[in-house]
Design an enzyme around this catalytic site. Structure first.
Site, PDB file in Angstrom:
ATOM      1  N   HIS A 203       0.630  -1.234  -0.093  1.00 26.32           N
ATOM      2  CA  HIS A 203       0.157   0.127   0.155  1.00 26.32           C
ATOM      3  C   HIS A 203       0.607   1.286  -0.271  1.00 26.32           C
ATOM      4  CE1 HIS A 203       0.790  -0.324   4.575  1.00 26.32           C
ATOM      5  NE2 HIS A 203       0.444   1.642   4.775  1.00 26.32           N
TER       6      HIS A 203
HETATM    7  C1  UD1 Z   1      -2.468   5.282   5.582  1.00 31.29           C
HETATM    8  C2  UD1 Z   1      -0.984   6.089   6.162  1.00 31.29           C
HETATM    9  C3  UD1 Z   1      -0.214   5.535   6.052  1.00 31.29           C
HETATM   10  C4  UD1 Z   1      -0.781   4.185   6.960  1.00 31.29           C
HETATM   11  C5  UD1 Z   1      -1.893   3.240   6.486  1.00 31.29           C
HETATM   12  C6  UD1 Z   1      -1.889   1.799   6.986  1.00 31.29           C
HETATM   13  C7  UD1 Z   1      -0.722   8.695   5.795  1.00 31.29           C
HETATM   14  C8  UD1 Z   1      -0.102   9.467   4.658  1.00 31.29           C
HETATM   15  N1  UD1 Z   1      -1.008   7.226   5.537  1.00 31.29           N
HETATM   16  O1  UD1 Z   1      -2.046   4.963   3.629  1.00 31.29           O
HETATM   17  O2  UD1 Z   1       1.111   5.860   6.807  1.00 31.29           O
HETATM   18  O3  UD1 Z   1       0.589   2.947   6.793  1.00 31.29           O
HETATM   19  O4  UD1 Z   1      -2.680   4.161   6.247  1.00 31.29           O
HETATM   20  O5  UD1 Z   1      -2.777   1.503   5.963  1.00 31.29           O
HETATM   21  O6  UD1 Z   1      -1.849   8.820   7.055  1.00 31.29           O
HETATM   22  N2  UD1 Z   1      -9.416   4.242   0.650  1.00 31.29           N
HETATM   23  C9  UD1 Z   1     -10.709   3.882   1.005  1.00 31.29           C
HETATM   24  N3  UD1 Z   1     -11.334   3.421   1.906  1.00 31.29           N
HETATM   25  C10 UD1 Z   1     -10.499   4.042   3.522  1.00 31.29           C
HETATM   26  C11 UD1 Z   1      -9.779   4.342   3.617  1.00 31.29           C
HETATM   27  C12 UD1 Z   1      -8.752   4.833   2.315  1.00 31.29           C
HETATM   28  O7  UD1 Z   1     -10.665   3.338  -0.239  1.00 31.29           O
HETATM   29  O8  UD1 Z   1     -11.422   3.732   4.294  1.00 31.29           O
HETATM   30  C13 UD1 Z   1      -8.423   4.870  -0.260  1.00 31.29           C
HETATM   31  C14 UD1 Z   1      -8.793   6.011  -0.710  1.00 31.29           C
HETATM   32  O9  UD1 Z   1      -8.606   6.062  -2.268  1.00 31.29           O
HETATM   33  C15 UD1 Z   1      -7.392   6.655   0.001  1.00 31.29           C
HETATM   34  C16 UD1 Z   1      -6.642   6.083  -0.199  1.00 31.29           C
HETATM   35  O10 UD1 Z   1      -7.673   5.120   0.106  1.00 31.29           O
HETATM   36  O11 UD1 Z   1      -7.350   8.838  -1.099  1.00 31.29           O
HETATM   37  C17 UD1 Z   1      -5.376   6.426   0.329  1.00 31.29           C
HETATM   38  O12 UD1 Z   1      -6.150   6.466   2.022  1.00 31.29           O
HETATM   39  P1  UD1 Z   1      -5.125   7.526   2.706  1.00 31.29           P
HETATM   40  O13 UD1 Z   1      -6.027   6.609   4.409  1.00 31.29           O
HETATM   41  O14 UD1 Z   1      -4.873   8.575   2.623  1.00 31.29           O
HETATM   42  O15 UD1 Z   1      -3.387   6.667   3.239  1.00 31.29           O
HETATM   43  P2  UD1 Z   1      -3.100   4.999   2.640  1.00 31.29           P
HETATM   44  O16 UD1 Z   1      -2.518   4.913   2.243  1.00 31.29           O
HETATM   45  O17 UD1 Z   1      -4.397   4.572   3.549  1.00 31.29           O
HETATM   46  N1  UDP Z   2      -3.646  -6.080   8.634  1.00 28.87           N
HETATM   47  C1  UDP Z   2      -5.253  -6.690   8.317  1.00 28.87           C
HETATM   48  N2  UDP Z   2      -5.585  -6.706   7.612  1.00 28.87           N
HETATM   49  C2  UDP Z   2      -5.344  -6.780   5.961  1.00 28.87           C
HETATM   50  C3  UDP Z   2      -4.250  -6.130   6.394  1.00 28.87           C
HETATM   51  C4  UDP Z   2      -3.431  -5.926   7.445  1.00 28.87           C
HETATM   52  O1  UDP Z   2      -5.686  -6.819  10.034  1.00 28.87           O
HETATM   53  O2  UDP Z   2      -5.783  -6.930   5.292  1.00 28.87           O
HETATM   54  C5  UDP Z   2      -3.598  -5.366   9.846  1.00 28.87           C
HETATM   55  C6  UDP Z   2      -1.899  -6.414  10.365  1.00 28.87           C
HETATM   56  O3  UDP Z   2      -2.066  -7.767  10.616  1.00 28.87           O
HETATM   57  C7  UDP Z   2      -1.157  -4.856  11.266  1.00 28.87           C
HETATM   58  C8  UDP Z   2      -1.707  -3.246   9.844  1.00 28.87           C
HETATM   59  O4  UDP Z   2      -3.484  -4.439   9.581  1.00 28.87           O
HETATM   60  O5  UDP Z   2      -1.878  -5.039  11.944  1.00 28.87           O
HETATM   61  C9  UDP Z   2      -0.928  -3.132   9.306  1.00 28.87           C
HETATM   62  O6  UDP Z   2      -1.878  -2.413   8.958  1.00 28.87           O
HETATM   63  P1  UDP Z   2      -1.219  -1.654   7.536  1.00 28.87           P
HETATM   64  O7  UDP Z   2      -0.508  -2.588   6.566  1.00 28.87           O
HETATM   65  O8  UDP Z   2      -2.454  -1.140   7.153  1.00 28.87           O
HETATM   66  O9  UDP Z   2      -0.682  -0.336   7.547  1.00 28.87           O
HETATM   67  P2  UDP Z   2       1.141   0.492   8.038  1.00 28.87           P
HETATM   68  O10 UDP Z   2       1.508  -1.042   9.812  1.00 28.87           O
HETATM   69  O11 UDP Z   2       2.096   0.525   7.201  1.00 28.87           O
HETATM   70  O12 UDP Z   2       0.635   1.840   8.476  1.00 28.87           O
END
Ligand code: UD1
Ligand code: UDP
Length: 364
Positions: A203
C-alpha cells in the site's frame, strides 16, 4: 481523574490502541477520537468489533483527500473537539496524517502530547510518514519508543527526558490475540494449507502510485512458485482500477482486506510474507515467518540485522523476487527479543499515571 484524548484514524492505529486503551481505562478517563481517515467497514469498524475497542466518542468523518486537504480538515475538526472536552493529555500513534494533525492541534492548545511508536526513522523524506513522525516527535512531551534503535535516533536529534523505551504495543496486541486467532477459519475458507502459500500486502505510495512500478510488482507476484494471498488495500485496489492493471494468473489471489484475527492466522501459516507494511513486517517476525520487505529501506532495521527480513534494494528489482525468496526462505533464524516483553501498554499507562495535570509544567 486525568482525561486522555486518544486520536486514531487508520487501520494500524486501531490495532495499536486496543491493548493501550484496555490499560488506560483502568485508571484514566479516556475519550476516543476517530478522525475518519479510514472508513470502509473492513478498514475501520471491523477492528472495533473484533478487538472490543470502545466505540469512538467522536468521529470527525474526514475521509480521503490530498495530504494538505486531509490534514487540514483534521486540524479544523479536531480543534473544535479538543476545545470542547479539554483533555489533560493527548495520545497519538504511529505516523499517519491523523498522528501529525493530532500533535499539531494539541501542542497549539498547550495540551501535552504522548506519542506511541516514537523515534522511528526511514531517513527517506519522500515518505509522507517520515514527515509526520518528525513533526509528531518534535511536538511530543512523552516519546514512547518501541526499540533501542528508535531511542538512538531520538538521542541523536537531541531529545533526552521525554524518551521512554517501553517496547512495541503491536507485540502486546499480537500476544493477546494470537491464541484467539487459532480459531480462524480463513485458511479453510481460502482452501490453502499451512506453509503452502505466500502472503503479500502492498500500500505504500512508492509502490502503488506509479503504474509501471505497481504493474511490475504485481506481475512478479504472479510468477511465484506457490499461491500468493493478497489482501488488497483500498489505495492499491483503486489505483489498479485507475491504471487498468489486471491480474490474470490465478496463483496471485486478490482478496478483500481481512480482519486482524484472520490476518494473524494467515501470517502465522504463511511460508513467507512479502510486504511494504510496517506492522506486517513486525508481525511476520512475531509469528516466526521470514519476510521480504518490498522497499529499499525499513524503519525496523533490527529485523534485517537478525535475518528475519530482507529488503528489495531497488524498486526496479521486483523481477528478482522469486530468486530472493529462494535464497532467503530456508535460513535458520534465532528467536530474539527485539520489541520488548509484551508489556508496553502497561508501562505506558504507568508512566502517564505519574503525570500531574495541576503542576502545568509540561510545556516543551
Ligand atoms: C495511510 C497512512 C499510512 C499507513 C496506512 C495504513 C498517511 C499519509 N498514510 O495510508 O502511513 O501505513 O494508512 O493502512 O496517513 N481508501 C478507501 N477506503 C478507506 C481508506 C482509504 O477507499 O477506508 C482509499 C482512498 O482512495 C484513499 C486511499 O485509499 O485516497 C489512501 O488512503 P489514505 O488514508 O490517504 O492513505 P493510506 O494509503 O491508507
Ligand atoms: N491488517 C489486517 N488486515 C489486512 C491487512 C493488514 O488486519 O488485510 C493488519 C495487520 O495485521 C497489521 C496492520 O493491519 O496489524 C498493518 O496495517 P497497514 O499495513 O495498513 O499499515 P502500516 O502498518 O504499514 O502502517
Amino acid at each position: 481523574m486525568t482525561t486522555i484524548a486518544t486520536i486514531v484514524g487508520a487501520r494500524p492505529q486501531f490495532i495499536k490502541c486496543a491493548p493501550v486503551s484496555r490499560e488506560l481505562r483502568k485508571t484514566f478517563d479516556e475519550i476516543l477520537i476517530h478522525t475518519g481517515q479510514h472508513y470502509d467497514y473492513n478498514m475501520s469498524q471491523a477492528f472495533f468489533d473484533e478487538l472490543n475497542i470502545p466505540e469512538p466518542d467522536f468521529n470527525l468523518e474526514i475521509g480521503s483527500g490530498n495530504h494538505g486537504e486531509q490534514t487540514g480538515k483534521i486540524l479544523i475538526e479536531l480543534e473544535k473537539v479538543l476545545l470542547q472536552i479539554k483533555p489533560d493529555l493527548v495520545l497519538i500513534y504511529g505516523d499517519t496524517n491523523s498522528t501529525m494533525a493530532g500533535a499539531l492541534v494539541a501542542a497549539k492548545l498547550q495540551i501535552p502530547v504522548a506519542h506511541v511508536e516514537a523515534g522511528l526513522r526511514s531517513f527517506n523524506r519522500k515518505m509522507p510518514e517520515e514527515i509526520n513522525r518528525i513533526v509528531a516527535d518534535s511536538l511530543s512531551n512523552y516519546l514512547f519508543t518501541p526499540t533501542q534503535t528508535a531511542v538512538n535516533h531520538l538521542l541523536n536529534e537531541g531529545y533526552r527526558d521525554q524518551i521512554h523505551l517501553v517496547g512495541d504495543v503491536m507485540y502486546d496486541a499480537f500476544l493477546y490475540n494470537i491464541r484467539i486467532a487459532e480459531k480462524s477459519e480463513k485458511l479453510k475458507q481460502l482452501a490453502v494449507r499451512s506453509k503452502q502459500y505466500y502472503l503479500a500486502t502492498v500500500h505504500r505510495p512508492q509502490n502503488t502510485d506509479d503504474p509501471k512500478i505497481l504493474s511490475a510488482l504485481l506481475h512478479s507476484l504472479e510468477e511465484l512458485n506457490l499461491p500468493t494471498l493478497f489482501p488488497i488495500h483500498p489505495r492499491t485496489r483503486n489505483l489498479m482500477k485507475q491504471f487498468g492493471i489486471m491480474v490474470n494468473n490465478p496463483q496471485l489471489r486478490l482478496i478483500e482486506p481481512v480482519g486482524y484475527l484472520d490476518m494473524l492466522a494467515l501470517e502465522k501459516h504463511a511460508r513467507l510474507i512479502l510486504t511494504d507494511s510496517g506492522g506486517v513486517q513486525k508481525e511476520a517476525y512475531f509469528a516466526g515467518v521470514p519476510c521480504l520487505v518490498l522497499r529499499p529501506e525499513t524503519e525496523w532495521v533490527e529485523l534485517v540485522e537478525h535475518g528475519w527480513a530482507k529488503l528489495i534494494p531497488n524498486l526496479r528489482d521486483f523481477q528478482r523476487i522469486p530468486t530472493e525468496i529462494a535464497n532467503f526462505v530456508d535460513f535458520h533464524r534465532q528467536n530474539t527479543c527485539i520489541f520488548g516483553d509484551g508489556n508496553a501498554s502497561r508501562k505506558i499507562a504507568e508512566i502517564l499515571g505519574l503525570y500531574d495535570p495541576s503542576k502545568n509544567d509540561h510545556i516543551l
